[in-house]
Enzyme design. Structure first.
Site, PDB file in Angstrom:
ATOM      1  N   GLU A 198     -21.732  -4.811 -17.439  1.00 50.33           N
ATOM      2  CA  GLU A 198     -22.489  -4.996 -16.146  1.00 50.33           C
ATOM      3  C   GLU A 198     -21.305  -4.481 -14.823  1.00 50.33           C
ATOM      4  O   GLU A 198     -20.442  -4.868 -15.021  1.00 50.33           O
ATOM      5  CB  GLU A 198     -22.831  -6.569 -15.822  1.00 50.33           C
ATOM      6  CG  GLU A 198     -23.629  -6.896 -14.770  1.00 50.33           C
ATOM      7  CD  GLU A 198     -25.084  -7.082 -15.439  1.00 50.33           C
ATOM      8  OE1 GLU A 198     -25.466  -6.732 -16.522  1.00 50.33           O
ATOM      9  OE2 GLU A 198     -26.010  -7.587 -14.853  1.00 50.33           O
TER      10      GLU A 198
ATOM     11  N   GLU B 120     -21.051 -17.025 -22.474  1.00 51.79           N
ATOM     12  CA  GLU B 120     -20.437 -16.097 -21.535  1.00 51.79           C
ATOM     13  C   GLU B 120     -20.976 -16.371 -20.085  1.00 51.79           C
ATOM     14  O   GLU B 120     -21.999 -16.748 -19.939  1.00 51.79           O
ATOM     15  CB  GLU B 120     -20.624 -14.632 -21.996  1.00 51.79           C
ATOM     16  CG  GLU B 120     -20.088 -14.096 -23.191  1.00 51.79           C
ATOM     17  CD  GLU B 120     -20.706 -12.895 -23.957  1.00 51.79           C
ATOM     18  OE1 GLU B 120     -20.943 -12.001 -22.949  1.00 51.79           O
ATOM     19  OE2 GLU B 120     -20.618 -12.725 -24.848  1.00 51.79           O
TER      20      GLU B 120
ATOM     21  N   LYS C 142     -29.820 -20.414 -16.793  1.00 52.77           N
ATOM     22  CA  LYS C 142     -29.710 -19.874 -15.486  1.00 52.77           C
ATOM     23  C   LYS C 142     -29.576 -21.218 -14.515  1.00 52.77           C
ATOM     24  O   LYS C 142     -29.734 -22.304 -15.131  1.00 52.77           O
ATOM     25  CB  LYS C 142     -31.175 -19.574 -14.996  1.00 52.77           C
ATOM     26  CG  LYS C 142     -31.688 -17.917 -15.390  1.00 52.77           C
ATOM     27  CD  LYS C 142     -31.090 -16.778 -14.675  1.00 52.77           C
ATOM     28  CE  LYS C 142     -31.518 -15.622 -14.956  1.00 52.77           C
ATOM     29  NZ  LYS C 142     -32.835 -15.327 -14.153  1.00 52.77           N
TER      30      LYS C 142
ATOM     31  N   ARG D   7     -29.270   0.963 -17.163  1.00 51.01           N
ATOM     32  CA  ARG D   7     -30.302   0.286 -18.107  1.00 51.01           C
ATOM     33  C   ARG D   7     -31.752   1.092 -17.900  1.00 51.01           C
ATOM     34  O   ARG D   7     -32.483   1.173 -18.850  1.00 51.01           O
ATOM     35  CB  ARG D   7     -30.499  -1.029 -17.866  1.00 51.01           C
ATOM     36  CG  ARG D   7     -31.261  -1.702 -18.732  1.00 51.01           C
ATOM     37  CD  ARG D   7     -31.485  -3.265 -18.453  1.00 51.01           C
ATOM     38  NE  ARG D   7     -32.305  -4.166 -19.417  1.00 51.01           N
ATOM     39  CZ  ARG D   7     -33.445  -4.352 -18.978  1.00 51.01           C
ATOM     40  NH1 ARG D   7     -33.864  -3.662 -18.205  1.00 51.01           N
ATOM     41  NH2 ARG D   7     -34.361  -4.813 -20.348  1.00 51.01           N
TER      42      ARG D   7
ATOM     43  N   LYS E 195     -25.069 -17.011 -26.774  1.00 52.77           N
ATOM     44  CA  LYS E 195     -25.128 -15.979 -27.979  1.00 52.77           C
ATOM     45  C   LYS E 195     -24.773 -16.887 -29.287  1.00 52.77           C
ATOM     46  O   LYS E 195     -23.885 -17.446 -29.367  1.00 52.77           O
ATOM     47  CB  LYS E 195     -24.415 -14.602 -27.988  1.00 52.77           C
ATOM     48  CG  LYS E 195     -24.902 -14.039 -26.741  1.00 52.77           C
ATOM     49  CD  LYS E 195     -24.007 -12.831 -26.464  1.00 52.77           C
ATOM     50  CE  LYS E 195     -24.163 -12.124 -25.188  1.00 52.77           C
ATOM     51  NZ  LYS E 195     -23.095 -10.877 -24.782  1.00 52.77           N
TER      52      LYS E 195
ATOM     53  N   ASP F 165       0.732  -1.130  -0.041  1.00 55.77           N
ATOM     54  CA  ASP F 165       0.038   0.022  -0.049  1.00 55.77           C
ATOM     55  C   ASP F 165       0.764   1.216   0.026  1.00 55.77           C
ATOM     56  O   ASP F 165       0.502   2.191  -0.786  1.00 55.77           O
ATOM     57  CB  ASP F 165      -0.976   0.004   1.229  1.00 55.77           C
ATOM     58  CG  ASP F 165      -1.935  -1.011   0.973  1.00 55.77           C
ATOM     59  OD1 ASP F 165      -1.981  -1.710   0.073  1.00 55.77           O
ATOM     60  OD2 ASP F 165      -2.819  -1.176   2.067  1.00 55.77           O
TER      61      ASP F 165
ATOM     62  N   LYS G  13     -22.988 -15.150 -17.044  1.00 58.31           N
ATOM     63  CA  LYS G  13     -24.140 -14.026 -16.687  1.00 58.31           C
ATOM     64  C   LYS G  13     -23.915 -13.641 -15.599  1.00 58.31           C
ATOM     65  O   LYS G  13     -24.294 -14.030 -14.296  1.00 58.31           O
ATOM     66  CB  LYS G  13     -25.484 -14.620 -16.937  1.00 58.31           C
ATOM     67  CG  LYS G  13     -26.780 -13.600 -16.722  1.00 58.31           C
ATOM     68  CD  LYS G  13     -27.885 -14.228 -17.180  1.00 58.31           C
ATOM     69  CE  LYS G  13     -29.013 -13.275 -17.101  1.00 58.31           C
ATOM     70  NZ  LYS G  13     -29.335 -12.342 -15.947  1.00 58.31           N
TER      71      LYS G  13
ATOM     72  N   TYR H 121       2.271   2.035  -3.237  1.00 55.13           N
ATOM     73  CA  TYR H 121       1.016   2.520  -4.266  1.00 55.13           C
ATOM     74  C   TYR H 121       0.656   4.142  -3.839  1.00 55.13           C
ATOM     75  O   TYR H 121       0.565   4.972  -4.673  1.00 55.13           O
ATOM     76  CB  TYR H 121      -0.066   1.742  -3.942  1.00 55.13           C
ATOM     77  CG  TYR H 121      -1.498   2.381  -4.689  1.00 55.13           C
ATOM     78  CD1 TYR H 121      -1.405   1.665  -5.759  1.00 55.13           C
ATOM     79  CD2 TYR H 121      -2.074   3.316  -4.382  1.00 55.13           C
ATOM     80  CE1 TYR H 121      -2.647   2.380  -6.865  1.00 55.13           C
ATOM     81  CE2 TYR H 121      -3.240   3.910  -5.108  1.00 55.13           C
ATOM     82  CZ  TYR H 121      -3.453   3.171  -6.373  1.00 55.13           C
ATOM     83  OH  TYR H 121      -4.629   3.666  -7.068  1.00 55.13           O
TER      84      TYR H 121
ATOM     85  N   SER I 125     -33.906  -7.137 -23.034  1.00 61.12           N
ATOM     86  CA  SER I 125     -33.526  -8.217 -22.075  1.00 61.12           C
ATOM     87  C   SER I 125     -33.554  -9.447 -22.746  1.00 61.12           C
ATOM     88  O   SER I 125     -33.393  -9.771 -24.056  1.00 61.12           O
ATOM     89  CB  SER I 125     -34.830  -8.296 -20.991  1.00 61.12           C
ATOM     90  OG  SER I 125     -36.084  -8.363 -21.703  1.00 61.12           O
TER      91      SER I 125
END
Ligand code: IVH
Length: 407
Positions: free
Chosen positions: A177, A115, A318, A138, A294, A35, A117, A38, A84
């Site tokens: 995202e 990819e 999902k 969005r 996709k 730190d 989600k 930095y 969506s």
């Protein structure tokens, strides 16, 4: 070189070094320097800027916490709506998704881009001549909120596009995202708890709360990260032909993309990747709630088009939530070290995803009201990722309840 260009080159070098260490620290949770080192680099840059204000670079990290708190966010209409995705939950539905595509594209070879989600908040970023000029949530897909000030505090996101390999577009709109990586989330909650401040139920809530802070200094103190998953507009046209190439192209400018992504030659292979990613989920640095499949070829995507608000060429696959039903036996108030009171739901012990759960924190009184949870309620408890345990009231069709396991 003139003196100015030497100073600017020094500044650029410091900015790049700082950005690299920031990524290692905040995103990978693997600090690469002390730190104190930095801080030294940071102060070196600040000193240069004080001495040569005319050379200050637009993407300097030193002004990240600048900016004024806003009275409210402005509304912005998306030029390209943010749509969506449809969902599938099992192999049968996945294969049906592929069949619908094959029927529309007979005798064509179809490859799938797979990819992660991301379970965060979708945003859109505008770059004009390589400079980040706007960040928008969005919202309802048509209109979002202008969160430019907060977006500029996200450390792993390029504020100025530069690349040795690719020409900088005059206009680039990137979609992706915003998330709070798990390590940063846990650290933030631990710090807040020690200070007697409110903790967040999960990384998604923490990211949402941070992004919607009117004071960019607060947003800047939160370990947020951005992951790109698409290009909404590019002028002049980038000339890319596939989704997977687009992601690769974005990495040239320093955009982060998911830790895992694949191109599959068949839908069977997509199913294999689903199983692989589900198994690897606890090892990922961010929360995901599935994967996105996709059609890889951009021309084929165009041919497939959209059905109402969803693309025919993509779907979310999902992950199942591992759930079990139990009852709330009591709601107690736990006294913390600093004297703060935290409500805790005592449950009839239940086994979920390999652990026995008997307590979940309800965080605060506001959460109890929001969730409307009461003694005697039947709730469904499920492990979400490896972050904790969430409960879902099944007493009535009330809103989904989010809890985190008390430790
Ligand atoms: S592509 C036309 N890719 O999922 C829509 N979305 O349910 C194209 N999401 O609001 C979206 N990870 O915020 C895409 N790798 C990913 C994603 C992703 C998460 C979110 C996105 C969208 C939601 C749709």
């Amino acid at each position: 070189m003139t003196q100015d260009s030497t100073i600017k080159a020094q500044m650029r070098q410091l900015i790049q070094i700082l950005a690299k260490h920031n990524h290692a620290y905040y995103v990978m949770d693997q600090p690469t320097i002390e730190d104190s080192e930095y801080d030294q680099l940071f102060h070196q840059l600040k000193a240069l800027e004080q001495q040569y204000p005319e050379c200050i670079q637009a993407d300097t990290p030193t002004n990240k916490v600048g900016g004024q708190a806003l009275p409210k966010f402005d509304s912005i209409t998306h030029v390209v709506p943010m749509l969506s995705l449809g969902n599938v939950f099992n192999q049968e539905d996945l294969f049906a998704f592929a069949r619908r595509i094959e029927e529309r594209l007979p005798n064509q070879k179809i490859q799938y881009d797979v990819e992660l989600k991301f379970d965060g908040l979708a945003i859109s970023l505008w770059y004009e001549n390589g400079i980040l000029v706007r960040g928008v949530t969005r919202g309802d897909g048509e209109t979002g909120e202008d969160i430019t000030q907060n977006v500029k505090t996200i450390r792993n996101l390029p504020k100025v596009l530069s690349s040795d390999l690719v020409k900088i577009p005059t206009l680039l709109e990137v979609r992706g995202e915003v998330l709070m990586p798990k390590a940063g989330f846990e650290k933030l909650n631990a710090e807040n708890e020690a200070k007697g401040e409110k903790t967040f139920a999960n990384p998604r809530n923490a990211a949402a709360g941070s992004l919607r802070q009117l004071d960019p200094a607060v947003a800047a103190s939160r370990p947020l990260a951005f992951y790109a998953y698409g290009i909404a507009q590019c002028e002049p046209n980038h000339g890319l032909t596939s989704m997977s190439e687009s992601l690769q192209w974005l990495t040239n400018f320093g955009f982060a993309v998911g830790e895992r992504h694949f191109v599959c030659d068949s839908i069977q292979e997509v199913q294999e990747k689903y199983e692989q990613i589900n198994a690897e989920r606890p090892n990922l640095s961010v929360e995901i709630d599935g994967m996105v499949v996709k059609v890889d070829d951009l021309k084929q995507q165009q041919q497939l088009g959209f059905l109402s608000r969803e693309p025919r060429w993509a779907t979310a696959y999902k992950f199942p939530a591992v759930a079990a039903l139990t009852t709330v036996e009591n709601i107690d108030w736990q006294v913390g070290r600093t004297g703060t009171l935290t409500p805790v739901a005592r449950l009839n012990p239940v086994a979920v995803g390999g652990v026995t759960v008997s307590n979940v924190t309800l965080h605060n009184i506001g959460e109890i009201h929001r969730l409307d949870v009461r003694v005697g309620d039947t709730v469904s408890v499920y492990r979400s990722g490896d972050v904790g345990v969430t409960m879902n009231s099944s007493v009535s069709s009330r809103t989904q309840l989010d809890f985190q396991m008390a430790v």
